[in-house]
Design an enzyme around this catalytic site. Structure first.
Site, PDB file in Angstrom:
ATOM      1  N   ASP A  99       0.805  -1.425   0.165  1.00  0.00           N
ATOM      2  CA  ASP A  99      -0.093  -0.081   0.055  1.00  0.00           C
ATOM      3  C   ASP A  99       0.827   1.306  -0.026  1.00  0.00           C
ATOM      4  O   ASP A  99       0.514   2.543  -0.606  1.00  0.00           O
ATOM      5  CB  ASP A  99      -0.974  -0.008   1.119  1.00  0.00           C
ATOM      6  CG  ASP A  99      -2.032   1.020   1.256  1.00  0.00           C
ATOM      7  OD1 ASP A  99      -2.433   1.326   0.223  1.00  0.00           O
ATOM      8  OD2 ASP A  99      -2.266   1.621   2.521  1.00  0.00           O
TER       9      ASP A  99
ATOM     10  N   HIS B  30      -5.178   2.661  -6.723  1.00  0.00           N
ATOM     11  CA  HIS B  30      -6.355   2.574  -5.804  1.00  0.00           C
ATOM     12  C   HIS B  30      -7.699   2.568  -6.397  1.00  0.00           C
ATOM     13  O   HIS B  30      -8.631   1.903  -6.026  1.00  0.00           O
ATOM     14  CB  HIS B  30      -6.309   3.921  -4.776  1.00  0.00           C
ATOM     15  CG  HIS B  30      -5.696   3.626  -3.541  1.00  0.00           C
ATOM     16  ND1 HIS B  30      -4.180   3.796  -3.422  1.00  0.00           N
ATOM     17  CD2 HIS B  30      -6.075   3.220  -2.078  1.00  0.00           C
ATOM     18  CE1 HIS B  30      -3.829   3.569  -2.401  1.00  0.00           C
ATOM     19  NE2 HIS B  30      -4.968   3.369  -1.431  1.00  0.00           N
TER      20      HIS B  30
ATOM     21  N   HIS C 256      -7.730  -1.071  -7.104  1.00  0.00           N
ATOM     22  CA  HIS C 256      -8.136  -1.854  -5.781  1.00  0.00           C
ATOM     23  C   HIS C 256      -9.636  -1.773  -5.662  1.00  0.00           C
ATOM     24  O   HIS C 256     -10.236  -2.647  -5.335  1.00  0.00           O
ATOM     25  CB  HIS C 256      -7.494  -1.014  -4.469  1.00  0.00           C
ATOM     26  CG  HIS C 256      -8.226  -1.176  -3.421  1.00  0.00           C
ATOM     27  ND1 HIS C 256      -9.388  -0.400  -2.953  1.00  0.00           N
ATOM     28  CD2 HIS C 256      -7.868  -2.184  -2.425  1.00  0.00           C
ATOM     29  CE1 HIS C 256      -9.688  -0.861  -1.719  1.00  0.00           C
ATOM     30  NE2 HIS C 256      -8.865  -2.020  -1.255  1.00  0.00           N
TER      31      HIS C 256
ATOM     32  N   HIS D 164      -6.152  -5.163   1.852  1.00  0.00           N
ATOM     33  CA  HIS D 164      -6.171  -3.564   1.043  1.00  0.00           C
ATOM     34  C   HIS D 164      -4.938  -3.457   0.254  1.00  0.00           C
ATOM     35  O   HIS D 164      -4.791  -3.257  -0.907  1.00  0.00           O
ATOM     36  CB  HIS D 164      -6.681  -2.643   1.899  1.00  0.00           C
ATOM     37  CG  HIS D 164      -6.335  -1.301   1.417  1.00  0.00           C
ATOM     38  ND1 HIS D 164      -7.463  -0.583   0.753  1.00  0.00           N
ATOM     39  CD2 HIS D 164      -5.166  -0.337   1.364  1.00  0.00           C
ATOM     40  CE1 HIS D 164      -6.820   0.559   0.240  1.00  0.00           C
ATOM     41  NE2 HIS D 164      -5.642   0.667   0.777  1.00  0.00           N
TER      42      HIS D 164
END
Length: 357
Positions: free
Chosen positions: A169, A253, A256, A270
């Protein structure tokens, strides 16, 4: 460029082994009379023995497993009316939930992360999901967190997969900030600070990530582990804190968020999904060589390199990811990507890059 709102840090931050035992001393001059701890079952089992005796009465509320708007409302209704400080103890979703509850109740918030998986402890925002774990939105708050306490002695005993995900991340901070800012010729000082923090994230994690994972696996609180923990929590949070919209999220993201719509990915963390999103973002930028350069690092960190690694490699899955990652609200548009066909082709390009090695 648009103006930047700077929320660079929490009101107070401290990271050192054993710091939790000093928490009562740190807050002794505050007018707190009753606190409510928001936690998860696993996080509380891990943290309880490290928690000090507070100089005021405490209540506890366990969360239901997701940071949802409905959960914020439920906790609001169950917080004691005499509460004047909230304490979030747990991973990113619990910390986000606590921040949202603090905003809703107009209460100061103390955050105690139990995982090194993201920068949620630092950032003045909450990411919201639905009850099934699908991404909904994120909300930025005007007020920063009152206090963040990071105890590496406790964190080093958390499951190592969360550290690996945190590394995935956090290296995204550089790639996402870079694509959003490289066209800006005269960068304001806060943005320069954000980019320095993003580069620091990348460099420290590349250089010390492997040693930190090894320390985590052994349960030894080493310098490398503490430095990587602070990089993920503090330096990672500073990228968005100083860069605002130019330092928070872009292509990785959004990928994601698209992945969260594929049921098979719900078992993955995540940061693992964001790490894969970096590869797709680089493919969208035509940076095939950078993808190849990341592969050895991803392998050493056991981060996903392909959709198969995320149980999301069907044609239907690719269409779902492409569609949801390019919805009008998604940050991928900030890098000039508007067509789901572009994302589909980038996903296939990543798969082809791996196949050619």
């Amino acid at each position: 460029m648009e103006s930047i709102n700077v929320q660079g840090s929490p009101n107070f931050y401290k990271c050192e082994p054993g710091i939790l035992k000093e928490l009562p001393e740190l807050i002794k001059d505050e007018p707190f009379k009753h606190g409510t701890i928001i936690h998860g079952k696993d996080s509380w089992a891990m943290a309880e023995s490290y928690m000090p005796e507070f100089p005021f009465s405490m209540g506890t509320i366990s969360y239901d497993g997701e940071c949802t708007h409905q959960e914020v409302e439920r906790i609001k209704e169950n917080v004691s009316p005499i509460t004047n400080v909230l304490i979030g103890v747990g991973g990113g979703k619990i910390l986000d939930l606590t921040k949202a509850c603090g905003e809703a109740l107009d209460l100061p918030v103390i955050l105690i992360p139990t995982l090194v998986s993201n920068c949620a402890a630092w950032t003045p925002l909450s990411v919201f999901y639905d009850e099934n774990g699908n991404f909904i939105e994120y909300t930025i708050f005007k007020r920063s967190t009152y206090m963040v306490i990071v105890d590496p002695d406790m964190l080093v005993h958390a499951p190592v997969e969360y550290l690996r995900a945190g590394i995935g991340d956090t290296i995204a901070k550089w790639y996402e900030a870079d694509v959003l800012t490289r066209h800006i010729k005269e960068k304001p000082v806060p943005l320069e600070m954000a980019l320095h923090a993003a580069k620091l994230c990348r460099d420290i994690l590349f250089q010390e990530g492997k040693d930190a994972v090894h320390a985590n696996e052994k349960g030894h609180c080493t310098s490398a582990f503490t430095r990587v923990a602070e990089t993920i929590i503090m330096a990672g949070g500073m990228v968005g804190g100083f860069g605002d919209g130019y330092g928070r999220i872009s292509g990785a993201h959004s990928i994601h968020n698209g992945l969260t719509k594929v049921p098979g990915t719900h078992m993955f963390l995540h940061g693992e999904k964001v790490a894969y999103g970096i590869l797709v973002q680089l493919a969208l930028e035509g940076k095939t060589e950078q993808i190849k350069q990341l592969i050895p690092f991803y392998k050493s960190m056991r981060l996903p390199l392909s959709l198969k690694d995320l149980d999301a490699d069907s044609t239907e899955d690719i269409e779902t990811i492409s569609y949801y990652s390019t919805r009008p609200s998604e940050s991928i548009h900030l890098m000039g990507i508007h067509d789901q066909t572009q994302v589909r082709e980038a996903i296939l390009a990543v798969e082809n890059s791996l196949a050619s090695l």
